[in-house]
Enzyme design. Structure first.
Site, mmCIF file in Angstrom:
data_model
loop_
_atom_site.group_PDB
_atom_site.id
_atom_site.type_symbol
_atom_site.label_atom_id
_atom_site.label_comp_id
_atom_site.label_asym_id
_atom_site.label_seq_id
_atom_site.Cartn_x
_atom_site.Cartn_y
_atom_site.Cartn_z
ATOM 1 N N GLY A 201 -6.203 5.728 -12.414
ATOM 2 C CA GLY A 201 -7.240 6.025 -11.503
ATOM 3 C C GLY A 201 -7.016 6.408 -9.933
ATOM 4 O O GLY A 201 -5.213 6.130 -10.023
ATOM 5 N N CYS A 202 -7.582 5.257 -8.704
ATOM 6 C CA CYS A 202 -6.354 5.574 -7.329
ATOM 7 C C CYS A 202 -5.589 4.996 -8.100
ATOM 8 O O CYS A 202 -4.755 3.717 -7.953
ATOM 9 C CB CYS A 202 -7.484 5.220 -6.096
#
Length: 177
Positions: free
Chosen positions: A12-13
Site C-alpha cells: 500500500g502507501c
C-alpha cells in the site's frame, strides 16, 4: 561489525510501511521508493497515474543479527492486508499492490513459507506478489520519513497513526528504545 542485508516490501502507501520499519531495532535505514515497473527513473506523478507499473515500496537495510528477515516478514504482513489485490483500503491501483521483492533464494523461500503459514490462518486468498528484486528507485525527498515530518496531515492522523499504534503494541519487544 554488522553485516547489513536488504529487504524490499510494498504494502500500500509507502508512508505507512516506512513509518513502522523506522521504529524497528536492527533496521539501520529505510528508504521509500518505487520498484517493479517498466519505466526508468519514475516520478511520483507517473506512479500515481499507474502508467509506470511500479509499486510504492520501502527498501530496508537491516542487521540480521538483531532482527531476522522472518521477523520483518511478520511485521510486513501485520501492516497491511495481503488479500487485497492492487489496493490497500481507499488506495487503489497496481502501485499499491502487496509485494515482496526478494534479494536472494533464502528470502524467496522464507517469503513463500511465511505466506503458506499465513494462508492457513486466513479464509481469503493471499495475493502478495513474490518476485526477484528489480532496480529500486528512491522516491522524492519529501516522501522520506513522511509520517514523522507530517504527523498532523489528514492521511497521517487518520490512516497511519492507528496502524503505528497497533504495530508498536504488537511488536514492542522489537522496537528501538
Amino acid at each position: 561489525m554488522a553485516t547489513l542485508r536488504t529487504a524490499t516490501f510494498g504494502g500500500g502507501c509507502f508512508w505507512c510501511i516506512d513509518a513502522a520499519f523506522r521504529r524497528v531495532n536492527g533496521v539501520e535505514s529505510v528508504q521509500s521508493g518505487y520498484a517493479g515497473g517498466h519505466t526508468d527513473n519514475p516520478t511520483y506523478q507517473m506512479i500515481c497515474r499507474g502508467d509506470s507499473g511500479h509499486a510504492e515500496v520501502v527498501q530496508l537495510q537491516f542487521d540480521a543479527d538483531i532482527v531476522s528477515f522472518d521477523t520483518l516478514l511478520n511485521m510486513f504482513f501485520t501492516l497491511h492486508d495481503p488479500t487485497q489485490l492492487n489496493r490497500q483500503g481507499n488506495d487503489i491501483g497496481t502501485q499499491y499492490r502487496s509485494v515482496v521483492f526478494y534479494h536472494d533464494q533464502q528470502q524467496q523461500q522464507q517469503t513463500q513459507d511465511c505466506i503458506a503459514q499465513l494462508q492457513n490462518q486466513l479464509s481469503e486468498k493471499i495475493v502478495t506478489e513474490v518476485s526477484p528484486a528489480p532496480e529500486f528507485y528512491p522516491a522524492e525527498h519529501y516522501h522520506q520519513d513522511y509520517y514523522t515530518e507530517n504527523p498532523n496531515q489528514g492521511y497521517c492522523s487518520v490512516m497511519i497513526a492507528p496502524k503505528i499504534a497497533k504495530f508498536e503494541s504488537h511488536f514492542a519487544a522489537n522496537l528501538k528504545h
